[in-house]
Design a protein around this motif. Structure first.
Motif, PDB file in Angstrom:
ATOM      1  N   LEU A   1      -7.695   6.869  -0.442  1.00 21.70           N
ATOM      2  CA  LEU A   1      -8.653   6.480   0.591  1.00 21.70           C
ATOM      3  C   LEU A   1      -9.102   7.694   1.396  1.00 21.70           C
ATOM      4  O   LEU A   1     -10.265   7.777   1.815  1.00 21.70           O
ATOM      5  N   ILE A   2      -8.192   8.639   1.626  1.00 24.59           N
ATOM      6  CA  ILE A   2      -8.570   9.881   2.318  1.00 24.59           C
ATOM      7  C   ILE A   2      -9.601  10.638   1.489  1.00 24.59           C
ATOM      8  O   ILE A   2     -10.628  11.104   2.005  1.00 24.59           O
TER       9      ILE A   2
ATOM     10  N   SER B   1       0.864  10.464  10.995  1.00 25.22           N
ATOM     11  CA  SER B   1       0.597   9.065  11.328  1.00 25.22           C
ATOM     12  C   SER B   1       1.632   8.147  10.680  1.00 25.22           C
ATOM     13  O   SER B   1       2.030   7.140  11.265  1.00 25.22           O
ATOM     14  N   MET B   2       2.088   8.505   9.476  1.00 24.60           N
ATOM     15  CA  MET B   2       3.091   7.684   8.815  1.00 24.60           C
ATOM     16  C   MET B   2       4.432   7.778   9.542  1.00 24.60           C
ATOM     17  O   MET B   2       5.140   6.774   9.668  1.00 24.60           O
TER      18      MET B   2
ATOM     19  N   CYS C   1      -5.660   9.698  -6.221  1.00 24.19           N
ATOM     20  CA  CYS C   1      -6.813  10.227  -5.484  1.00 24.19           C
ATOM     21  C   CYS C   1      -7.895  10.708  -6.439  1.00 24.19           C
ATOM     22  O   CYS C   1      -9.037  10.907  -6.032  1.00 24.19           O
TER      23      CYS C   1
ATOM     24  N   GLU D   1      -3.052   5.549  -0.037  1.00 22.67           N
ATOM     25  CA  GLU D   1      -3.592   6.088   1.208  1.00 22.67           C
ATOM     26  C   GLU D   1      -4.252   7.440   0.964  1.00 22.67           C
ATOM     27  O   GLU D   1      -5.282   7.761   1.572  1.00 22.67           O
ATOM     28  N   GLN D   2      -3.680   8.258   0.063  1.00 20.91           N
ATOM     29  CA  GLN D   2      -4.321   9.525  -0.277  1.00 20.91           C
ATOM     30  C   GLN D   2      -5.672   9.298  -0.945  1.00 20.91           C
ATOM     31  O   GLN D   2      -6.635  10.026  -0.684  1.00 20.91           O
TER      32      GLN D   2
ATOM     33  N   TRP E   1      -2.211  12.701   8.170  1.00 23.55           N
ATOM     34  CA  TRP E   1      -1.762  11.445   7.569  1.00 23.55           C
ATOM     35  C   TRP E   1      -0.241  11.347   7.588  1.00 23.55           C
ATOM     36  O   TRP E   1       0.318  10.294   7.899  1.00 23.55           O
TER      37      TRP E   1
ATOM     38  N   VAL F   1       0.868  -1.179   0.000  1.00 21.56           N
ATOM     39  CA  VAL F   1       0.000   0.000   0.000  1.00 21.56           C
ATOM     40  C   VAL F   1       0.901   1.225   0.000  1.00 21.56           C
ATOM     41  O   VAL F   1       1.701   1.426   0.911  1.00 21.56           O
TER      42      VAL F   1
ATOM     43  N   ASP G   1       1.805   5.540  -0.573  1.00 25.91           N
ATOM     44  CA  ASP G   1       1.265   6.812  -0.103  1.00 25.91           C
ATOM     45  C   ASP G   1       0.161   7.302  -1.035  1.00 25.91           C
ATOM     46  O   ASP G   1      -0.819   7.917  -0.590  1.00 25.91           O
TER      47      ASP G   1
END
Length: 202
Positions: A24-25, A52-53, A88, A21-22, A49, A16, A18
């Motif tokens: 999903l945000i 958190s990383m 994204c 993850e963006q 985010w 997964v 970055d």
């Protein structure tokens, strides 16, 4: 492992990233906002985010484009334009129906890319991805989706910053013309057909 990939060498295949993850945000914000994204909330989520990383022990995970965006958000410059469009735009293309109302379409797409692509080339970059994906979901094949996106995006007007970079729509059209010139099998494929019936009605 993918050893010759410069952005994140030796990252295990299937990891997964970055960018994912963006995405999903963005998807989460679209759901929370009923199809709309508050740019300030998006910027704050990106900063949270990143924190958190780092807490997960991954200070180098954000790619160079992502890091540039976050630094500019912190500096409140408001003029960001990474060299590539992040995935994204995928949830934006799924959630936003390109219906011919260019002002409406542009507003929805701009909400999602204003923090990361606030220049005219950056917006066109993001809008082409979102629009082409949306047309693919509606059943257009690859070339039809790209053609439809290239008809729609140039007429979208947003208050993004001017940039000396090349006109993205014109470059994309030139690339599409080149591909069509050498396309001999006529098999363009499909874009996103498997999610066509999964999008809830607006």
């Amino acid at each position: 492992m993918i050893h010759d990939q410069p952005a994140a060498p030796d990252m295990p295949a299937g990891s997964v990233t970055d960018d994912m993850e963006q995405a999903l945000i963005v998807a989460d914000l679209l759901v929370q906002g009923g199809g709309h994204i508050d740019p300030q909330v998006f910027a704050q989520r990106l900063l949270q985010w990143e924190d958190s990383m780092r807490a997960r022990g991954s200070p180098d995970l954000p790619g160079p484009s992502t890091t540039l965006v976050l630094e500019q958000v912190i500096a409140s410059t408001g003029k960001t334009s990474p060299p590539t469009v992040p995935p994204c735009m995928t949830p934006v293309g799924i959630a936003t129906t390109i219906d011919g109302d260019t002002d409406h379409d542009a507003k929805h797409i701009y909400e999602s890319c204003r923090v990361t692509h606030n220049t005219l080339p950056g917006f066109q970059d993001a809008a082409l991805v979102a629009a082409a994906l949306n047309y693919g979901i509606e059943g257009y094949d690859t070339h039809q989706s790209l053609k439809a996106a290239l008809r729609s995006v140039p007429s979208m007007h947003i208050p993004a910053a001017w940039s000396p970079k090349a006109n993205v729509a014109a470059r994309a059209q030139a690339a599409l013309d080149l591909v069509q010139e050498h396309d001999t099998d006529g098999d363009d494929g499909r874009l996103g057909g498997h999610v066509r019936n999964r999008r809830p009605a607006a």
